[in-house]
Design a protein around this motif. Structure first.
Motif, PDB file in Angstrom:
ATOM      1  N   LEU A 450       0.961  -1.415   0.076  1.00 30.82           N
ATOM      2  CA  LEU A 450      -0.134   0.106  -0.001  1.00 30.82           C
ATOM      3  C   LEU A 450       0.925   1.366  -0.040  1.00 30.82           C
ATOM      4  CD1 LEU A 450      -2.686   1.523   0.333  1.00 30.82           C
ATOM      5  CD2 LEU A 450      -2.402   0.975   2.790  1.00 30.82           C
ATOM      6  N   HIS A 451       1.727   1.187   0.710  1.00 33.64           N
ATOM      7  CA  HIS A 451       2.853   2.404   0.962  1.00 33.64           C
ATOM      8  C   HIS A 451       3.670   2.720  -0.576  1.00 33.64           C
ATOM      9  CE1 HIS A 451       5.659   5.301   2.553  1.00 33.64           C
ATOM     10  NE2 HIS A 451       6.626   4.648   1.822  1.00 33.64           N
ATOM     11  N   LEU A 452       3.839   1.560  -1.114  1.00 36.73           N
ATOM     12  CA  LEU A 452       4.504   1.663  -2.487  1.00 36.73           C
ATOM     13  C   LEU A 452       3.617   2.548  -3.402  1.00 36.73           C
ATOM     14  CD1 LEU A 452       6.528  -1.677  -2.572  1.00 36.73           C
ATOM     15  CD2 LEU A 452       7.368   0.792  -2.501  1.00 36.73           C
ATOM     16  N   LEU A 453       2.134   1.744  -3.489  1.00 33.12           N
ATOM     17  CA  LEU A 453       1.355   2.293  -4.483  1.00 33.12           C
ATOM     18  C   LEU A 453       1.191   3.812  -4.279  1.00 33.12           C
ATOM     19  CD1 LEU A 453      -1.175  -0.519  -4.498  1.00 33.12           C
ATOM     20  CD2 LEU A 453       0.435  -0.368  -6.184  1.00 33.12           C
ATOM     21  N   VAL A 454       1.046   4.258  -2.902  1.00 34.99           N
ATOM     22  CA  VAL A 454       0.812   5.692  -2.751  1.00 34.99           C
ATOM     23  C   VAL A 454       1.969   6.426  -3.068  1.00 34.99           C
ATOM     24  CG1 VAL A 454       0.304   7.337  -1.079  1.00 34.99           C
ATOM     25  CG2 VAL A 454      -0.777   5.241  -0.902  1.00 34.99           C
ATOM     26  N   ASP A 455       3.170   5.969  -2.928  1.00 41.05           N
ATOM     27  CA  ASP A 455       4.517   6.609  -2.943  1.00 41.05           C
ATOM     28  C   ASP A 455       4.815   6.845  -4.417  1.00 41.05           C
ATOM     29  OD1 ASP A 455       6.859   7.678  -2.082  1.00 41.05           O
ATOM     30  OD2 ASP A 455       8.047   5.975  -2.733  1.00 41.05           O
ATOM     31  N   LEU A 456       4.443   5.674  -5.172  1.00 41.20           N
ATOM     32  CA  LEU A 456       4.670   5.818  -6.535  1.00 41.20           C
ATOM     33  C   LEU A 456       3.690   6.435  -7.452  1.00 41.20           C
ATOM     34  CD1 LEU A 456       6.026   1.836  -7.108  1.00 41.20           C
ATOM     35  CD2 LEU A 456       7.489   4.184  -7.138  1.00 41.20           C
ATOM     36  N   PHE A 457       2.600   6.407  -7.044  1.00 44.17           N
ATOM     37  CA  PHE A 457       1.534   7.237  -7.832  1.00 44.17           C
ATOM     38  C   PHE A 457       1.187   8.738  -7.303  1.00 44.17           C
ATOM     39  CE2 PHE A 457      -0.767   2.739  -8.919  1.00 44.17           C
ATOM     40  CZ  PHE A 457       0.078   2.617  -9.974  1.00 44.17           C
ATOM     41  N   LEU A 458       1.861   8.957  -6.199  1.00 45.68           N
ATOM     42  CA  LEU A 458       1.504  10.395  -5.858  1.00 45.68           C
ATOM     43  C   LEU A 458       2.682  11.307  -5.296  1.00 45.68           C
ATOM     44  CD1 LEU A 458      -0.331  12.783  -5.068  1.00 45.68           C
ATOM     45  CD2 LEU A 458      -0.811  11.736  -2.854  1.00 45.68           C
ATOM     46  N   GLU A 459       3.356  10.710  -4.397  1.00 49.95           N
ATOM     47  CA  GLU A 459       4.399  11.407  -3.782  1.00 49.95           C
ATOM     48  C   GLU A 459       5.526  11.416  -4.408  1.00 49.95           C
ATOM     49  OE1 GLU A 459       4.403  10.023   0.439  1.00 49.95           O
ATOM     50  OE2 GLU A 459       2.594  10.382   0.673  1.00 49.95           O
ATOM     51  N   SER A 460       5.979  10.378  -5.002  1.00 51.35           N
ATOM     52  CA  SER A 460       7.435  10.148  -5.736  1.00 51.35           C
ATOM     53  C   SER A 460       7.175   9.749  -7.112  1.00 51.35           C
ATOM     54  CB  SER A 460       8.281   9.237  -5.003  1.00 51.35           C
ATOM     55  OG  SER A 460       8.522   9.638  -3.820  1.00 51.35           O
ATOM     56  N   GLU A 461       6.457  10.402  -7.926  1.00 50.20           N
ATOM     57  CA  GLU A 461       6.201  10.172  -9.354  1.00 50.20           C
ATOM     58  C   GLU A 461       7.375   9.977 -10.033  1.00 50.20           C
ATOM     59  OE1 GLU A 461       2.937  11.907 -11.088  1.00 50.20           O
ATOM     60  OE2 GLU A 461       1.525  10.556 -10.380  1.00 50.20           O
ATOM     61  N   ALA A 462       8.622  11.035  -9.914  1.00 53.74           N
ATOM     62  CA  ALA A 462       9.888  11.120 -10.275  1.00 53.74           C
ATOM     63  C   ALA A 462      10.382   9.667 -10.233  1.00 53.74           C
ATOM     64  CB  ALA A 462      10.630  11.903  -9.746  1.00 53.74           C
ATOM     65  N   GLU A 463      10.086   8.955  -9.058  1.00 53.85           N
ATOM     66  CA  GLU A 463      10.835   7.447  -8.983  1.00 53.85           C
ATOM     67  C   GLU A 463      10.200   6.627  -9.744  1.00 53.85           C
ATOM     68  OE1 GLU A 463      11.610   3.939  -5.572  1.00 53.85           O
ATOM     69  OE2 GLU A 463      10.571   6.008  -4.979  1.00 53.85           O
ATOM     70  N   LEU A 464       8.654   6.643  -9.933  1.00 52.52           N
ATOM     71  CA  LEU A 464       8.236   5.704 -11.066  1.00 52.52           C
ATOM     72  C   LEU A 464       8.951   6.121 -12.462  1.00 52.52           C
ATOM     73  CD1 LEU A 464       6.007   3.727 -11.636  1.00 52.52           C
ATOM     74  CD2 LEU A 464       4.286   5.628 -11.837  1.00 52.52           C
ATOM     75  N   SER A 465       9.049   7.143 -12.779  1.00 52.24           N
ATOM     76  CA  SER A 465       9.708   7.506 -14.070  1.00 52.24           C
ATOM     77  C   SER A 465      10.997   6.896 -14.200  1.00 52.24           C
ATOM     78  CB  SER A 465       9.911   8.982 -14.210  1.00 52.24           C
ATOM     79  OG  SER A 465       8.700   9.786 -14.327  1.00 52.24           O
ATOM     80  N   ASN A 466      11.766   7.013 -13.165  1.00 50.81           N
ATOM     81  CA  ASN A 466      13.191   6.229 -12.880  1.00 50.81           C
ATOM     82  C   ASN A 466      13.138   4.727 -13.120  1.00 50.81           C
ATOM     83  OD1 ASN A 466      14.614   8.685 -12.686  1.00 50.81           O
ATOM     84  ND2 ASN A 466      14.441   8.691 -10.710  1.00 50.81           N
ATOM     85  N   LEU A 467      11.944   4.430 -12.272  1.00 51.76           N
ATOM     86  CA  LEU A 467      11.995   2.657 -12.385  1.00 51.76           C
ATOM     87  C   LEU A 467      11.497   2.271 -13.885  1.00 51.76           C
ATOM     88  CD1 LEU A 467       9.949   1.960  -9.144  1.00 51.76           C
ATOM     89  CD2 LEU A 467      12.507   1.730  -9.835  1.00 51.76           C
ATOM     90  N   LYS A 468      10.797   2.958 -14.612  1.00 47.08           N
ATOM     91  CA  LYS A 468      10.555   2.882 -16.062  1.00 47.08           C
ATOM     92  C   LYS A 468      11.666   2.869 -16.999  1.00 47.08           C
ATOM     93  CE  LYS A 468       7.701   2.705 -19.620  1.00 47.08           C
ATOM     94  NZ  LYS A 468       6.675   1.628 -19.798  1.00 47.08           N
ATOM     95  N   LYS A 469      12.637   3.883 -16.496  1.00 44.33           N
ATOM     96  CA  LYS A 469      13.790   4.069 -17.224  1.00 44.33           C
ATOM     97  C   LYS A 469      14.668   2.676 -17.000  1.00 44.33           C
ATOM     98  CE  LYS A 469      14.239   8.963 -17.248  1.00 44.33           C
ATOM     99  NZ  LYS A 469      14.905  10.165 -16.727  1.00 44.33           N
ATOM    100  N   GLY A 470      14.638   2.266 -15.763  1.00 48.36           N
ATOM    101  CA  GLY A 470      15.482   0.999 -15.320  1.00 48.36           C
ATOM    102  C   GLY A 470      14.867  -0.364 -16.147  1.00 48.36           C
ATOM    103  N   ALA A 471      13.646  -0.207 -16.168  1.00 51.05           N
ATOM    104  CA  ALA A 471      12.743  -1.495 -16.732  1.00 51.05           C
ATOM    105  C   ALA A 471      13.015  -1.562 -18.477  1.00 51.05           C
ATOM    106  CB  ALA A 471      11.369  -1.287 -16.527  1.00 51.05           C
ATOM    107  N   ILE A 472      13.252  -0.416 -19.009  1.00 55.01           N
ATOM    108  CA  ILE A 472      13.470  -0.178 -20.385  1.00 55.01           C
ATOM    109  C   ILE A 472      14.969  -0.710 -20.492  1.00 55.01           C
ATOM    110  CG2 ILE A 472      13.652   1.411 -22.401  1.00 55.01           C
ATOM    111  CD1 ILE A 472      11.317   2.795 -21.327  1.00 55.01           C
ATOM    112  N   LYS A 473      15.890  -0.263 -19.718  1.00 50.34           N
ATOM    113  CA  LYS A 473      16.989  -0.911 -19.816  1.00 50.34           C
ATOM    114  C   LYS A 473      17.172  -2.456 -19.599  1.00 50.34           C
ATOM    115  CE  LYS A 473      21.818  -0.193 -18.104  1.00 50.34           C
ATOM    116  NZ  LYS A 473      22.630   0.769 -17.149  1.00 50.34           N
ATOM    117  N   GLU A 474      16.513  -2.974 -18.934  1.00 47.32           N
ATOM    118  CA  GLU A 474      16.467  -4.345 -18.434  1.00 47.32           C
ATOM    119  C   GLU A 474      15.863  -5.056 -19.632  1.00 47.32           C
ATOM    120  OE1 GLU A 474      17.458  -7.350 -16.299  1.00 47.32           O
ATOM    121  OE2 GLU A 474      17.659  -5.450 -15.550  1.00 47.32           O
ATOM    122  N   SER A 475      14.931  -4.347 -20.416  1.00 42.32           N
ATOM    123  CA  SER A 475      14.457  -4.965 -21.722  1.00 42.32           C
ATOM    124  C   SER A 475      15.381  -5.324 -22.784  1.00 42.32           C
ATOM    125  CB  SER A 475      13.217  -4.193 -22.324  1.00 42.32           C
ATOM    126  OG  SER A 475      13.810  -3.066 -22.771  1.00 42.32           O
TER     127      SER A 475
END
Length: 495
Positions: A450-475
């Protein structure tokens, strides 16, 4: 006289029993499956329709087309039986094995249950022959712990005969047999028996341990679990070679069974790839589950909705209640924190506990506890599943790992589509797959999710963008690269 009559009767009975046994053994020897002959190459004929001949040069059809004779036939000297005592369509790793083997010009018999659609490269390959096993009757399927003890032996007998017939009489003898484990009972015993009589090299692909999955149902100390562990140990030692999905599993196999396994990590196939905004919008607009939300979802992080995807087998080792409880908590928070986006959660997969959890979802909706969350289920073709992952904002893995050393293939597929992941991380092998705060995040209970969902979708959307970049690199890390260097060399298909 009574004594003489009894003695004569016993002698007659003994002669009759000996005759029956000798006749049975003779029939068995004469009806044994044929042996593999390395000097008798197979002849594969082209049967791919013209409209399907669009595979790239590095595909199995590309190999066939390049090396075939003028009469549209190809002689292949290598052959492999790829065996999974489960649904082929829901066994991506074994399908990838078959595709890779065929790409290098070897014939493949892919043996298992044919209950759902297979990978398109499997369906179109002239070098891959699907051999379906007769499905288990419904009366042998149960979720009851008590009934399981009575039904399990009958189920094992049914599976043993179906598998024996498919491996020994419905397919040609092969140089290699690659078997998925688990399920180990009766797969390993039947496979080893056939390999012994057909002069075939027996290779086990370890996805997990069969006894550890059985322990989820019966408990670690149950006699059947102990027997299953000894059984798995016995047949593990008799195999020619082994693959393991993680380094951690390879270490356990070395310590526990005294065998050396080659670590062959799961990687995504080419069907999984990141999508651009136009591709994403086109897919979301045509998929029934997302069509009405497509326009809003296409706005990305500016949208008032987030698309969350989880693939589950609806079994005991993937506790859906963790995600469900977290979504209930998220919905409650979103009522007071109106800046929190709403969630559209698409859950894919089939399994025994699906209806149990869907009834809970219906009850929660009636109680108005999911006002800011929409939960839908979907069963998609492999192509549409790949597109769904490429269109989502976040992937969820609920795989808890009965052994602690296996990894969920679904996370690999999510990375292939450039999708960041949050997943259950309370097991040893998790760091082999997910780099914390680089391409995903781990949780160990509902509150952390629950904390991660709130954190990634609201408080730290920059982190979600960074995770997206990491996932694309992993691809960029693909199955062929991993397979060629490990399995390709073992099967002598890659130098």
């Amino acid at each position: 006289m009574m004594f003489d009559w009894t003695s004569k009767t016993l002698v007659d009975v003994a002669i009759f029993v000996a005759l029956v046994i000798s006749t049975t053994v003779t029939l068995f020897l004469f009806t044994l499956p044929t042996q593999y002959d390395p000097y008798d190459p197979d002849l594969v004929e082209e049967d791919v329709p013209e409209k399907e001949k669009k595979e790239p040069a590095e595909s199995a059809y590309g190999y066939f087309n390049k090396h075939r004779a003028t009469n549209k036939t190809l002689k292949v000297e290598g052959s492999t039986q790829v065996v999974v005592l489960g649904d082929i369509g829901r066994s991506p790793r074994m399908q990838y094995h078959a595709i890779s083997i065929a790409k290098h010009g070897s014939r493949v018999d892919l043996i298992g249950y044919q209950e759902s659609e297979v990978h398109p490269d499997v369906a179109s390959s002239p070098l891959i022959n699907i051999v379906p096993i007769a499905p288990i009757p419904h009366w042998l399927r149960t979720n009851s712990k008590l009934l399981f003890l009575f039904v399990a032996p009958l189920k094992a007998i049914w599976q043993a005969w179906s598998l024996y017939h498919a491996l020994g009489y419905r397919t040609k003898a092969a140089k290699w047999m690659l078997v998925q484990n688990p399920p180990s009972i009766p797969t390993l015993a039947i496979a080893q028996f056939i390999c012994f009589f057909r002069n075939t090299n027996f290779v086990i692909d370890w996805h997990n341990f069969g006894y550890s999955i059985l322990a989820l149902r019966l408990g670690n100390g149950h006699p059947l679990v102990i027997i299953a562990s000894l059984y798995e140990n016995l047949f593990a030692r008799s195999a020619f070679a082994h693959f393991a999905v993680t380094n951690a599993m390879a270490c356990v196999l070395k310590e526990k069974y005294g065998i050396t396994a080659r670590a062959l990590h799961d990687r995504p196939s080419t069907i999984f790839k990141p999508l651009d905004s136009d591709e994403r919008m086109a897919f979301l607009s045509r998929l029934p589950e997302t069509a009405q939300y497509a326009e809003d979802l296409s706005k990305g992080l500016k949208s008032s909705w987030r698309l969350l995807v989880s693939s589950t087998s609806w079994t005991a080792d993937e506790d859906f209640s963790i995600l469900l409880d977290a979504l209930v908590g998220y919905s409650s928070l979103a009522t007071s924190k109106t800046e929190l986006p709403k969630i559209l959660a698409i859950i894919t997969g089939k399994g025994p506990l699906k209806e149990h959890y869907l009834s809970k979802v219906r009850a929660l909706n009636q109680e108005k506890k999911l006002l800011n969350v929409v939960i839908l289920t979907a069963w998609l073709t492999p192509e549409d599943y790949a597109l769904l992952l490429g269109s989502a904002d976040l992937g969820i893995s609920l795989h808890t790992s009965s052994s602690g050393v296996d990894l969920p293939m679904k996370v690999v597929d999510m990375f292939g589509a450039g999708l960041p992941v949050v997943g259950w991380s309370k097991f040893e092998a998790w760091p082999e797959l997910v780099k914390e705060a680089v391409n995903g995040r781990g949780f160990q209970n509902t509150e952390e999710l629950l904390h991660l969902l709130v954190d990634l979708f609201l408080e730290s959307e920059a982190e979600l963008s960074n995770l997206k970049k990491g996932a694309i690199k992993e691809s960029s890390y693909r199955w062929d690269d991993e397979w060629d260097g490990v399995a390709g060399k073992l099967f002598k298909l890659v130098k």
